[in-house]
Design a protein around this motif. Sequence first.
Motif, mmCIF file in Angstrom:
data_model
loop_
_atom_site.group_PDB
_atom_site.id
_atom_site.type_symbol
_atom_site.label_atom_id
_atom_site.label_comp_id
_atom_site.label_asym_id
_atom_site.label_seq_id
_atom_site.Cartn_x
_atom_site.Cartn_y
_atom_site.Cartn_z
ATOM 1 N N ARG A 148 44.599 37.656 43.605
ATOM 2 C CA ARG A 148 43.380 38.245 44.151
ATOM 3 C C ARG A 148 42.641 39.053 43.092
ATOM 4 O O ARG A 148 43.248 39.571 42.152
ATOM 5 C CB ARG A 148 43.730 39.149 45.339
ATOM 6 N N ALA A 149 41.353 39.173 43.302
ATOM 7 C CA ALA A 149 40.542 39.918 42.345
ATOM 8 C C ALA A 149 40.907 41.392 42.320
ATOM 9 O O ALA A 149 40.658 42.089 41.322
ATOM 10 C CB ALA A 149 39.058 39.750 42.684
ATOM 11 N N THR A 150 41.506 41.894 43.401
ATOM 12 C CA THR A 150 41.897 43.303 43.451
ATOM 13 C C THR A 150 43.254 43.560 42.810
ATOM 14 O O THR A 150 43.701 44.704 42.757
ATOM 15 C CB THR A 150 41.921 43.776 44.909
ATOM 16 N N SER A 227 37.867 33.167 41.730
ATOM 17 C CA SER A 227 37.606 34.133 42.790
ATOM 18 C C SER A 227 36.990 35.380 42.179
ATOM 19 O O SER A 227 37.382 35.789 41.078
ATOM 20 C CB SER A 227 38.910 34.489 43.518
ATOM 21 N N TRP A 228 36.038 35.955 42.877
ATOM 22 C CA TRP A 228 35.428 37.167 42.370
ATOM 23 C C TRP A 228 35.064 38.088 43.523
ATOM 24 O O TRP A 228 34.839 37.653 44.659
ATOM 25 C CB TRP A 228 34.188 36.864 41.519
ATOM 26 N N SER A 229 35.060 39.383 43.221
ATOM 27 C CA SER A 229 34.751 40.412 44.202
ATOM 28 C C SER A 229 33.690 41.338 43.624
ATOM 29 O O SER A 229 33.828 41.816 42.488
ATOM 30 C CB SER A 229 36.014 41.206 44.562
ATOM 31 N N ALA A 241 32.285 45.046 50.195
ATOM 32 C CA ALA A 241 32.472 44.134 49.073
ATOM 33 C C ALA A 241 32.195 42.713 49.525
ATOM 34 O O ALA A 241 32.384 42.354 50.696
ATOM 35 C CB ALA A 241 33.887 44.246 48.519
ATOM 36 N N THR A 243 33.520 39.026 48.599
ATOM 37 C CA THR A 243 34.596 38.319 47.918
ATOM 38 C C THR A 243 34.446 36.827 48.169
ATOM 39 O O THR A 243 34.318 36.397 49.315
ATOM 40 C CB THR A 243 35.975 38.785 48.413
ATOM 41 N N THR A 245 36.129 33.006 47.161
ATOM 42 C CA THR A 245 37.273 32.279 46.613
ATOM 43 C C THR A 245 36.980 30.787 46.684
ATOM 44 O O THR A 245 36.597 30.276 47.738
ATOM 45 C CB THR A 245 38.557 32.576 47.398
ATOM 46 N N GLU A 278 33.988 36.308 52.141
ATOM 47 C CA GLU A 278 34.250 37.448 53.024
ATOM 48 C C GLU A 278 33.335 38.596 52.637
ATOM 49 O O GLU A 278 33.240 38.967 51.460
ATOM 50 C CB GLU A 278 35.706 37.885 52.933
#
Length: 675
Positions: A148-150, A227-229, A241, A243, A245, A278
């Motif tokens: 995940r980006a986080t 994937s980016w946020s 945010a 997000t 994917t 999302e």
Amino acid sequence: MAGPVYFSRAFAAGLALFAVSRAAGGAEPDDVVVLGSQAGGFTSRARVEDAAREVTDAASLVEPLPGVHVRRLGADDGFATLSIRGSTSAQVSVLFAGVPLTGGADPALDLSTLPLWPGSQARVYRSFAPASLGPGSLGGTLALDPPRATDTPSTEVWAAVGSFGARRVRIGDVRALDGGARVVTALSASRSDGDFRYLDPLASTPTHDVFATRANAGHAALNGLASWSIPVTWSASSRGALTVTTMAQARRQHLPGTIQQPTPFAELDSNRELAALELTASAGRGAFVARAWGRRDDLRLRDDVAFAVISTAPSHTNDAIVATGGAFGWRGRASDSVKVEARVDGSGERFAPGAYAGATEPAGATRASTGGAVDAEWQARDEWVLSAAARVDAWRDVTDDPTVPDATELHPSGHVGSEVAVGPFAIAAHAGGVARPPSFVERYGNRGGFIGDPRLRPESALTSDAGVRYADRLGPLRLEIDLVGFSTWADDLITFVNIGAYGRAKATNIGRARLVGGEAAIRARAGGFDLRASYTGLATANLAECNYTSGACDRPALPGRPAHDVVGDLAYAIGPLRVRWGVDVLAGITTDLKGYVGVPARMLHSAGARFDVPRAPGLRLALDVRNLFDARIATYDGATGPAHEPIGDLYQYPLPGRSFLFSVRWSEPPPRAPR
């Protein structure tokens, strides 16, 4: 309605493995320990980086978890299905990054098609999944989460070579950008020829074993993820945010067939693309969440025309499955002691057959569904948590065949649970109802060997479980133990029943089934030793069958389910070196509806070593050996006496003998020291 392409690859193999009968179904991060509160349901997690063994595919990632049984039709990257607590593969719901990969057109997912990258993890909901995940399943849920980006910014490369021509690579990168944005990029690829040797029962004699080489069993696959946020400011008091994917896969899988009926020219080309979006916005003590997703699967089967004619199968097919959906809801705290997530969701799925050669093109089919869900958790006291979940789902199935009526269904589901903490112990229990609607093949058939029934009722089951977890430090010993008991009573199970003189099978709601069992998982660490083990015991009863013994009715076990399944690993680490010994035990599998034909019990040993290279931060070398003693032969009770057959999870599908895998891993920051 799924056609012969899909059926030959996924649904037929899933049925052959499990659904031939009346199925049911029903501190430091660790790979077998239940995470967080268990009030909502028993959950296990497996992480690529924390696995005791080198992970080659998604099947090997989840295989050590309690309650999980992986059924393989060959070596790694060959067809493999998942059973949870004795369910069929069609009864397990599979999600990737929150996007459902199973549905009406593809109920039984091949685990070999699931991609892995550095940072990937799997969550297995062994009893009940949160209602907010989407429509429930009869036999548990597998959620595969990509990096995940986080996640913590990092870069990792893993490459391996091994037996049977195996070549593998996984690359992952997580990094922070200006403005608080984060991005993940990942790539994985693999190939193998699958040319392992196995006992050939057709050429062997009682006094002389003859071995043959498995042909047309290779594969090649390429998987990519991005994937980016991006932080979003809605107002001075509301932030969120965005997000996104995206994932793309391409795969060529050779289809070797059975030992007695090999298919030396059959190949399946497949590709899958999906995207999920999302958007969140904080509101009060929680956040609004909006999700949208889309997925497309293309399947193209090719075979030699002469061989296809002999097997009455098509020589060429071209199918597509397109699905899309979305959800909107709110999650947060209704009060200091109550957490709530509520959402409404909907989806549409379309099976679209393309060009067929050598067979009649099946009709297309569409499923539309909508539902509402609520998950709630109440912290009654510091040591007591109560949980409840409820869903209502409506389905509508439509086929392009004008002679078949449409089908509409409404089904509620839900469960309640509780967890109480008493010192180092946590006691949890759950109970509820689950269901699974018929698939397109079951509802509409495939104009070949299977006849559908549009009037089929959904399979349903009542499930309950209870267990205790112990976690504490006893001097130098860190000990974690999970013990769980469960039971499932299933009704209206869907079975294909042979009818007529031509051996065609018709989908029918028939019979009931009972499954009871227990699960145990242990993690013990002291000094440089690390013990991990899981056990699943299962007792099933096919309540639709009856073996009369001395005038009494004896209910046979459901076929394909092991009564005992053990996975264990003992490792010792000293300095940069870690060595491991492992065992895998399967026993108590029957293969027929009456329970007369059993698969011999087997114990396979494995070993491995990992070495963190001094003065090379982040560099790790590893060697894993599977089936250490090269067990390839099993002795079955034949009609005329003991018979030698190759070991396997299913007759006519042999498993490989001893295999090696050598891997190199580099990561920045460096991985944790071996434990």
